[in-house]
Design a protein around this motif. Structure first.
Motif, PDB file in Angstrom:
ATOM      1  N   PHE A 122    -114.609 -17.606 -34.512  1.00  0.00           N
ATOM      2  CA  PHE A 122    -113.883 -16.414 -34.954  1.00  0.00           C
ATOM      3  C   PHE A 122    -114.021 -16.224 -36.461  1.00  0.00           C
ATOM      4  N   ARG A 123    -113.797 -17.284 -37.215  1.00  0.00           N
ATOM      5  CA  ARG A 123    -113.805 -17.159 -38.679  1.00  0.00           C
ATOM      6  C   ARG A 123    -115.204 -16.873 -39.216  1.00  0.00           C
ATOM      7  N   THR A 124    -116.215 -17.444 -38.597  1.00  0.00           N
ATOM      8  CA  THR A 124    -117.576 -17.124 -39.005  1.00  0.00           C
ATOM      9  C   THR A 124    -117.885 -15.662 -38.716  1.00  0.00           C
ATOM     10  N   ASN A 125    -117.431 -15.186 -37.567  1.00  0.00           N
ATOM     11  CA  ASN A 125    -117.653 -13.783 -37.228  1.00  0.00           C
ATOM     12  C   ASN A 125    -116.916 -12.855 -38.181  1.00  0.00           C
ATOM     13  N   VAL A 126    -115.723 -13.244 -38.604  1.00  0.00           N
ATOM     14  CA  VAL A 126    -115.000 -12.438 -39.601  1.00  0.00           C
ATOM     15  C   VAL A 126    -115.861 -12.232 -40.838  1.00  0.00           C
ATOM     16  N   GLU A 127    -116.446 -13.297 -41.327  1.00  0.00           N
ATOM     17  CA  GLU A 127    -117.253 -13.204 -42.548  1.00  0.00           C
ATOM     18  C   GLU A 127    -118.476 -12.313 -42.341  1.00  0.00           C
ATOM     19  N   VAL A 128    -119.119 -12.437 -41.178  1.00  0.00           N
ATOM     20  CA  VAL A 128    -120.271 -11.596 -40.873  1.00  0.00           C
ATOM     21  C   VAL A 128    -119.845 -10.130 -40.761  1.00  0.00           C
ATOM     22  N   THR A 129    -118.751  -9.881 -40.063  1.00  0.00           N
ATOM     23  CA  THR A 129    -118.273  -8.509 -39.857  1.00  0.00           C
ATOM     24  C   THR A 129    -117.885  -7.853 -41.175  1.00  0.00           C
ATOM     25  N   VAL A 130    -117.176  -8.579 -42.007  1.00  0.00           N
ATOM     26  CA  VAL A 130    -116.760  -8.016 -43.296  1.00  0.00           C
ATOM     27  C   VAL A 130    -117.976  -7.724 -44.170  1.00  0.00           C
ATOM     28  N   ALA A 131    -118.993  -8.562 -44.100  1.00  0.00           N
ATOM     29  CA  ALA A 131    -120.203  -8.316 -44.888  1.00  0.00           C
ATOM     30  C   ALA A 131    -120.892  -7.032 -44.437  1.00  0.00           C
ATOM     31  N   ILE A 132    -120.975  -6.820 -43.124  1.00  0.00           N
ATOM     32  CA  ILE A 132    -121.553  -5.572 -42.610  1.00  0.00           C
ATOM     33  C   ILE A 132    -120.715  -4.388 -43.057  1.00  0.00           C
ATOM     34  N   ALA A 133    -119.407  -4.518 -42.909  1.00  0.00           N
ATOM     35  CA  ALA A 133    -118.507  -3.432 -43.285  1.00  0.00           C
ATOM     36  C   ALA A 133    -118.633  -3.097 -44.769  1.00  0.00           C
ATOM     37  N   ALA A 134    -118.747  -4.115 -45.592  1.00  0.00           N
ATOM     38  CA  ALA A 134    -118.856  -3.881 -47.033  1.00  0.00           C
ATOM     39  C   ALA A 134    -120.125  -3.111 -47.367  1.00  0.00           C
TER      40      ALA A 134
END
Length: 248
Positions: A87-99
């Motif tokens: 979950f936490r790794t996916n958060v970081e990936v998702t936020v990077a895409i969003a940014a």
């Protein structure tokens, strides 16, 4: 301001062709569930998705975190014991895409497990990472998922209060809330706690006008009370027409 949910609309097309189809249909903005099979997709997959959004000239305004195997009934990793690292790794990936795409709303589905202290910690982690990119986390009540514990706005607010982060808000999907018997009129009293709104008519989950909900009446109340965000068209199309927007 309506945006098109690319996981529900234009599904006759390959995923990477849907942003352009949304633009051709008159949408300037889109949202999407997690568009990859894995929590950490390959770089080429991410680059292809981001290029499809950019080339279409649409704005990504909503992105779900990885929710597991949705067709099999999974509804999020946030409360799933033993998958905290994923979950936490996916958060970081998702936020990077969003940014990179300028997306400011990230939907972290709760998952089909009770809310525990670990769930709250996971939400806080997601909120803190999202805040670094100027984004918010939204928590969505769902219908049609018997094991999913968040079904009403009140239940979502109770979890949000425990998370205690200013950038965690309610995703008010009017279809899910109405299907669960929630009071849609009462939402207007909590506009400051709503981060995103989605619509589909009920029963049936079709486009506005195919069911019995006064969707536009509820949207007017939300707007009158200060909601200024996007409204996601997240429905199963009965027709290929978007003429319902003329009545909004």
């Amino acid at each position: 301001m309506f945006d098109a949910n690319l996981s529900m609309l234009f599904t006759e097309l390959p995923l990477l062709e849907r942003p352009a189809a949304a633009r051709a249909a008159g949408f300037d903005a889109v949202e999407i569930w997690w568009p990859f099979a894995d929590a950490v997709p390959e770089t080429r997959e991410v680059e292809a998705f981001e290029a499809a959004i950019g080339d279409a000239g649409v704005r990504l305004v909503g992105l779900n975190l990885h929710a597991g195997d949705m067709p099999a009934g999974d509804r999020g990793l946030t409360s799933w014991p033993g998958r905290e690292a994923e979950f936490r790794t996916n958060v970081e990936v998702t936020v990077a895409i969003a940014a990179r795409l300028g997306c400011r709303t990230l939907n972290a589905l709760h998952g089909n497990f009770p809310t525990t202290a670990q769930t709250i910690d996971n939400y806080r982690f997601a909120a803190d990472v999202a805040a670094e990119a100027g984004a918010q986390i939204v928590l969505e009540p769902l219908s049609g998922a018997p094991d999913y514990p968040i079904r009403t706005a009140r239940q979502a607010f109770d979890v949000i209060d425990r998370i205690d982060r200013g950038n965690v808000k309610l995703l008010a999907d009017l279809y899910h809330l109405a299907t669960n018997g929630d009071d849609l009129d009462a939402l207007a009293d909590h506009v400051d706690r709503i981060g995103h709104v989605q619509i589909a008519d009920a029963p049936g989950r079709g486009e506005p006008g195919t069911g019995e909900l006064d969707l536009f009446g509820h949207l007017r109340k939300l707007r009158a009370n200060g909601y200024t965000g996007f409204v996601g068209a997240e429905y199963r199309p009965v027709t290929n027409s978007f003429s319902w927007r003329d009545n909004a």
